[in-house]
Scaffold this motif. Structure first.
Motif, PDB file in Angstrom:
ATOM      1  N   ASN A  29      -7.879  -8.439  15.897  1.00 12.58           N
ATOM      2  CA  ASN A  29      -8.250  -7.122  16.414  1.00 12.58           C
ATOM      3  C   ASN A  29      -9.664  -7.164  16.989  1.00 12.58           C
ATOM      4  OD1 ASN A  29     -10.094  -6.815  14.251  1.00 12.58           O
ATOM      5  ND2 ASN A  29      -8.660  -5.589  13.026  1.00 12.58           N
ATOM      6  N   ARG A  30     -10.124  -6.044  17.509  1.00 15.37           N
ATOM      7  CA  ARG A  30     -11.417  -6.067  18.206  1.00 15.37           C
ATOM      8  C   ARG A  30     -12.605  -6.067  17.250  1.00 15.37           C
ATOM      9  NH1 ARG A  30     -13.522  -0.779  19.202  1.00 15.37           N
ATOM     10  NH2 ARG A  30     -12.148   0.861  18.446  1.00 15.37           N
ATOM     11  N   GLU A 102      -9.815   4.050  11.048  1.00 13.98           N
ATOM     12  CA  GLU A 102     -10.125   3.416  12.333  1.00 13.98           C
ATOM     13  C   GLU A 102      -9.487   2.044  12.441  1.00 13.98           C
ATOM     14  OE1 GLU A 102     -11.894   1.742  15.845  1.00 13.98           O
ATOM     15  OE2 GLU A 102     -11.111   3.671  15.227  1.00 13.98           O
ATOM     16  N   GLU A 106      -6.462   0.656  14.670  1.00 14.34           N
ATOM     17  CA  GLU A 106      -6.777  -0.445  15.583  1.00 14.34           C
ATOM     18  C   GLU A 106      -5.786  -1.585  15.450  1.00 14.34           C
ATOM     19  OE1 GLU A 106      -8.442  -3.695  17.691  1.00 14.34           O
ATOM     20  OE2 GLU A 106      -8.572  -1.536  17.989  1.00 14.34           O
ATOM     21  N   SER A 109      -2.985  -1.309  17.906  1.00 14.72           N
ATOM     22  CA  SER A 109      -3.366  -1.657  19.280  1.00 14.72           C
ATOM     23  C   SER A 109      -3.633  -3.152  19.418  1.00 14.72           C
ATOM     24  CB  SER A 109      -4.601  -0.853  19.713  1.00 14.72           C
ATOM     25  OG  SER A 109      -4.247   0.491  19.984  1.00 14.72           O
TER      26      SER A 109
END
Length: 325
Positions: A29-30, A102, A106, A109
């Motif tokens: 993930n980011r 959050e 996330e 995504s």
């Protein structure tokens, strides 16, 4: 990114299908957390497939409910991944056994990021499916990520609402929330001083005779051969107590009314959690939305009861909403 040690043998709570190919994969993930997933692909197929990322329930791992959903949908023609959330299961992230509105959003995504990188996936036909608490994360992700063309929730929980207000909003007042925050921040002080995060204990075991029926239902799944898994927080010592803090202050479903893609919400008539789906559904404004209430079904029926989970309807919904243009 972290390199994960992944179990290669089949260690699921459900039998392996001979109709799909199964492989272990990772993506990130980011926030730089590496996530572990099981990928299921129909055998003997060519071309670009519609793809579905699956996760949940809250406190479960991919070897339990999400894997069963993912494998079943792969049998029906979709490329699917069932992933462990950040911080538990085989996925990376420290401290362990944490959840976050959050980062948990996330993760969906991030799964879409991964699917867009595959040559066998049609980039315009990607959907997500969230079960229990991950149903709420799925709706939140769909509101924020237009790449998600279809969303299915099964027996959805709004984790912000239940943590901030209690079940059935019984503690929806500032005094109750203040006392909860006080207790949780005491845990936070202790965790910082000791370097150890206190866990919530998972599903209660043994179950008191006077416990609500849904607590008994959770025990019947997570604490018995039916659904126990040694990496599952719910089956063992649970999730960090201080995870609740961020949910109280960050309502997950704030922008669900801005979802423009298709949404199918499934819940049981007898489920204690039914009100979460009914209330969220009323806030959806998409032209393609459906709330399906299954007669007689309780919350945990949607974990593994194949006579209750409406896979025919899920398949039909996904194929129609993700059809080639």
């Amino acid at each position: 990114m972290n390199t994960l040690e992944l179990t290669q043998e089949w260690d699921k709570t459900f039998p392996q299908s001979d109709k799909v190919e199964h492989t272990k994969i990772t993506f990130h993930n980011r926030y730089g957390i590496t996530l572990a997933a099981d990928l299921y692909k129909p055998k003997n197929v060519q071309g670009h497939l519609a793809a579905i990322a699956v996760s949940g329930p809250y406190g479960a791992t991919k070897e339990q409910v999400s894997g069963r959903y993912a494998q079943t949908l792969a049998e029906r023609g979709f490329l699917t991944i069932a992933f462990d959330p950040s911080y538990y299961g085989e996925s990376g992230g420290t401290p362990r056994y944490l959840t976050s509105p959050e980062i948990s959003t996330e993760d969906f995504s991030a799964a879409v990021d991964y699917l867009t990188s595959r040559e066998d996936v049609d980039l315009e036909r990607i959907g997500i499916l969230g079960i229990c608490g991950w149903g709420g994360f799925a709706l939140n992700a769909a509101a924020n990520d237009p790449r998600i063309k279809a969303t299915v929730t099964s027996t959805m929980y709004d984790m912000s609402r239940v943590n901030a207000n209690g079940y059935f909003d019984a503690n929806d007042n500032s005094d109750a929330r203040y006392e909860l925050r006080r207790q949780l921040n005491d845990f936070r002080t202790k965790a910082y001083r000791t370097g150890k995060n206190e866990l919530d204990g998972g599903v209660i075991d043994p179950v008191p005779e006077d416990a609500p029926q849904f607590v008994k239902d959770y025990h019947d799944y997570y604490k018995t051969k039916r659904g126990y898994h040694h990496r599952s927080p719910n089956s063992n010592k649970g999730i960090s107590k201080t995870s609740v803090l961020s949910f109280i202050n960050m309502p997950l479903l704030t922008y669900v009314g801005e979802i423009r893609s298709a949404v199918l919400m499934i819940h049981g008539e007898k489920a204690h959690s039914r009100y979460f789906s009914e209330d969220a559904y009323k806030r959806l404004t998409t032209d393609n939305k459906e709330l399906m209430i299954i007669p007689g079904a309780n919350h945990v029926d949607f974990y593994d009861n194949l006579n209750v989970i409406p896979f025919d309807r899920i398949e039909d919904f996904l194929k129609k909403t993700l059809e080639k243009k």
